[in-house]
Design an enzyme around this catalytic site. Structure first.
Site, short mmCIF file in Angstrom:
data_model
loop_
_atom_site.label_atom_id
_atom_site.label_comp_id
_atom_site.label_asym_id
_atom_site.label_seq_id
_atom_site.Cartn_x
_atom_site.Cartn_y
_atom_site.Cartn_z
N LYS A 1 0.84 -1.20 0.00
CA LYS A 1 0.00 0.00 0.00
C LYS A 1 0.88 1.25 0.00
CE LYS A 1 -1.88 2.44 3.27
NZ LYS A 1 -1.61 3.75 2.66
N GLU B 1 10.18 1.04 10.32
CA GLU B 1 11.20 2.06 10.00
C GLU B 1 10.52 3.39 10.21
OE1 GLU B 1 14.29 1.57 9.23
OE2 GLU B 1 14.34 -0.55 8.69
N CYS C 1 14.13 10.70 6.16
CA CYS C 1 14.05 10.32 7.56
C CYS C 1 15.39 10.46 8.29
CB CYS C 1 13.56 8.88 7.67
SG CYS C 1 14.54 7.75 6.68
N GLU D 1 10.23 15.94 15.03
CA GLU D 1 10.58 15.75 13.61
C GLU D 1 9.79 16.74 12.75
OE1 GLU D 1 9.20 12.24 11.50
OE2 GLU D 1 11.23 11.95 10.69
P1 NAD Z 1 2.60 8.27 8.03
O1 NAD Z 1 2.93 7.46 9.22
O2 NAD Z 1 1.58 9.32 8.16
O3 NAD Z 1 2.06 7.31 6.85
C1 NAD Z 1 2.85 6.24 6.36
C2 NAD Z 1 1.94 5.21 5.73
O4 NAD Z 1 1.10 4.64 6.73
C3 NAD Z 1 1.00 5.74 4.67
O5 NAD Z 1 0.92 4.81 3.62
C4 NAD Z 1 -0.32 5.86 5.40
O6 NAD Z 1 -1.44 5.79 4.55
C5 NAD Z 1 -0.25 4.66 6.31
N1 NAD Z 1 -1.09 4.72 7.52
C6 NAD Z 1 -1.58 5.81 8.14
N2 NAD Z 1 -2.26 5.43 9.25
C7 NAD Z 1 -2.20 4.08 9.33
C8 NAD Z 1 -2.69 3.12 10.25
N3 NAD Z 1 -3.38 3.44 11.33
N4 NAD Z 1 -2.40 1.81 10.01
C9 NAD Z 1 -1.67 1.44 8.94
N5 NAD Z 1 -1.19 2.32 8.03
C10 NAD Z 1 -1.45 3.63 8.22
O7 NAD Z 1 3.98 8.85 7.49
P2 NAD Z 1 4.19 9.84 6.27
O8 NAD Z 1 3.77 11.20 6.68
O9 NAD Z 1 3.63 9.23 5.05
O10 NAD Z 1 5.79 9.78 6.10
C11 NAD Z 1 6.67 10.57 6.84
C12 NAD Z 1 7.26 9.78 7.99
O11 NAD Z 1 7.93 8.61 7.49
C13 NAD Z 1 8.32 10.54 8.75
O12 NAD Z 1 8.12 10.35 10.13
C14 NAD Z 1 9.62 9.89 8.32
O13 NAD Z 1 10.68 9.99 9.24
C15 NAD Z 1 9.19 8.48 8.13
N6 NAD Z 1 10.13 7.75 7.28
C16 NAD Z 1 10.96 6.84 7.88
C17 NAD Z 1 11.90 6.17 7.11
C18 NAD Z 1 12.84 5.15 7.72
O14 NAD Z 1 13.43 4.38 6.98
N7 NAD Z 1 13.01 5.13 9.04
C19 NAD Z 1 11.97 6.40 5.74
C20 NAD Z 1 11.11 7.33 5.17
C21 NAD Z 1 10.18 8.00 5.95
#
Ligand code: NAD
Length: 503
Positions: A195, A271, A306, A407
């Site tokens: 997804k 992650e 990230c 963040e």
């Molecule tokens: P997010 O957590 O809002 O969403 C990530 C994904 O989770 C999306 O596909 C979203 O639709 C889905 N999602 C949302 N609520 C959910 C739930 N309750 N259950 C299951 N899935 C759900 O994050 P974002 O805003 O899309 O991305 C930014 C974040 O990602 C930042 O915190 C960044 O640090 C992190 N990130 C981490 C890494 C890593 O490797 N550690 C890499 C890239 C981004």
């Protein structure tokens, strides 16, 4: 000029495909077929550089997720038995399909996310293809153990596939992060329901479609569902899913832990977010390189990475030199349309995210920290609709303030001076996150001492930001559980069985 370059890029076959996104809303791809259900909530994707609508999507319901999981479960029983080298050859074919369509996929990535086309094409696409070749190479080289148990017995281990893996990715590297998960999951004989983020699903939809069109995998091995939290939650709570590999925010990561707990205690790979420290000691070996690299690591991909070094600590000797050199670099940055060759920084991914970044800039200003650069929206020529934020630097920041603690995930750097090694290690570790950290020193003893003291999953000495499929990627503390890449991904997509034989 901007639109001329955009038209040039889009005037190829890619333009036709981009137009198609508007005509028919995209749906889930299950069992090799587009879902015919079009009655769900429709989401629109916008180009963050212009605000124009570029695609329409139908969010998957819990019912769609269930259908996708059942398709993946059905496919698993035969996919896990496909001979290893046959599986490897399929992964190599996927790599080639992605390579052949790099320009189109990079176009969609840039259009949907706002990142520069150049960054998508040069950084994201090659890796998105290469990771399949990398894991294809592992398929028949992931040995198990023959355990040295007591005489009279043979004991060996088997790495067995988990089953159905739900893969959930964020919007900052929509294609690459999905490929980092899909390649090892398939390599180890699992089937997949992936997804993308509701904000940036275009490149992944097209990549999955291309793989299906190329007829590489058996039906049901690779499925895609769309939507945001609702679809994500349905996947995480589904009892037929054996593992969730999630990349995203720490906040969502915690919700996923709950979902796994209330359903079938599925395995989790998480992650999550970061607030990484970059420390410049007085004995930095090459000051100019440290300045240039610290800037690039922080502000490339518009600060939406990230592991970027968002907290910079500079020892007193070079503090003002460093701050003033970073200001010069920041002031010169050209924000602009992702297809404009002159642009050095694209638009932030979506409106709510843009607003969040501006909120933190506001907090920094209200706290009275020294605003050295940026601190405002950039209209990128004449475009007031674009979500551009000037590279922003606050100096003399208190490490306990929200802009140093939370963040921001945008082009906002905070800089803090320090005097001693002990002091800076304490400040660097004073965070809920533990994704990455870096430092610059000429002292070999200090290098190893500080590397051991920093509580982060990845530590970079004398060059912030090094990545390779052969090296584990991932954080500690609230930056996540487990590692991706190298052999670690293979362990995370298999379960270990111990087999005893009485001789
Ligand atoms: P997010 O957590 O809002 O969403 C990530 C994904 O989770 C999306 O596909 C979203 O639709 C889905 N999602 C949302 N609520 C959910 C739930 N309750 N259950 C299951 N899935 C759900 O994050 P974002 O805003 O899309 O991305 C930014 C974040 O990602 C930042 O915190 C960044 O640090 C992190 N990130 C981490 C890494 C890593 O490797 N550690 C890499 C890239 C981004």
């Amino acid at each position: 000029m901007t639109s001329a370059i955009q038209d040039k890029v889009l005037s190829t076959a890619q333009k036709v495909k981009v137009d198609l996104w508007l005509q028919t809303p995209k749906t889930a791809l299950i069992n090799g077929q587009w879902s015919t259900r079009v009655d769900g909530i429709a989401t629109e994707a916008k180009d963050p550089a212009t605000g124009r609508v570029i695609g329409r999507f139908v969010d998957s319901t819990a019912g769609d997720v269930d259908t996708a999981v059942k398709a993946a479960r059905h496919a698993f029983s035969s996919w896990k038995k496909v001979p290893r080298r046959e599986r490897a050859s399929m992964l190599n074919k996927i790599a080639n399909v992605i390579r052949e369509h790099s320009a189109e996929l990079a176009t969609l990535e840039a259009l949907n996310n706002g990142k520069l086309y150049r960054e998508a094409y040069v950084d994201d696409l090659p890796e998105s293809a290469d990771v399949f070749d990398y894991y294809a190479g592992w398929v028949d080289k992931f040995y198990a153990e023959n355990c040295p148990v007591d005489e009279g017995f043979l004991n060996y281990t088997r790495h067995e596939p988990l089953g159905v893996c739900g893969l959930i990715v964020p919007w900052n590297f929509p294609l690459l992060l999905a490929m980092w998960k899909i390649a090892p999951a398939l390599a180890m004989g699992n089937t997949v329901v992936v997804k993308p983020s509701e904000y940036t699903s275009m490149s992944l939809i097209r990549a999955v479609e291309l793989i299906i069109e190329a007829d590489i995998l058996p039906q049901g091995v690779l499925n895609l569902v769309l939507g945001g939290a609702e679809a994500g939650r349905a996947l995480c709570e589904h009892p037929g899913v054996d593992k969730i590999s999630f990349t995203g925010s720490t906040q969502t990561g915690k919700r996923i832990v709950q979902s796994a707990g209330v359903s079938n205690l599925k395995l989790l790979g998480l992650e999550l977010g970061g607030k990484s420290a970059n420390i410049v000691f007085d004995d930095v070996p090459d000051l100019q390189f440290a300045i240039a690299r610290s800037f690039q690591a922080m502000f490339s991909h518009k600060g939406e990475k990230c592991s970027e070094p968002t907290r910079l600590f500079v020892q007193k000797k070079h503090y003002e030199t460093f701050v003033s050199a970073l200001k010069d670099l920041a002031d010169k940055v050209i924000c602009g349309n992702q297809f404009d060759e002159r642009a050095e920084q694209g638009a932030q991914c979506h409106q709510a995210h843009f607003d969040k970044i501006m909120h933190y800039i506001d907090l920094g200003n209200k706290a009275g920290f020294r605003l050295v650069a940026g601190g405002k929206q950039d209209v990128a020529g004449t475009n007031s609709e674009g979500l551009f934020v000037r590279p922003t630097i606050f100096a003399d920041v208190d490490n306990n303030h929200a802009i140093a603690k939370e963040e921001i995930f945008g082009p906002v750097l905070v800089v803090t001076p320090f005097s001693t090694e002990e002091e800076v290690i304490a400040m660097a570790n004073d965070t809920i996150y533990g994704l990455a950290a870096g430092f610059w020193t000429s002292d070999v003893s200090r290098a190893h001492r500080v590397a051991a003291e920093l509580d982060a999953g990845m530590v970079f000495i004398n060059r912030y930001g090094c990545y390779d499929f052969a090296s584990p990627f991932g954080g500690s503390k609230q930056s996540g559980w487990g590692k991706e890449m190298a052999v670690h991904s293979l362990h995370s997509y298999t379960k270990l069985k111990s087999v005893w034989v009485k001789i």
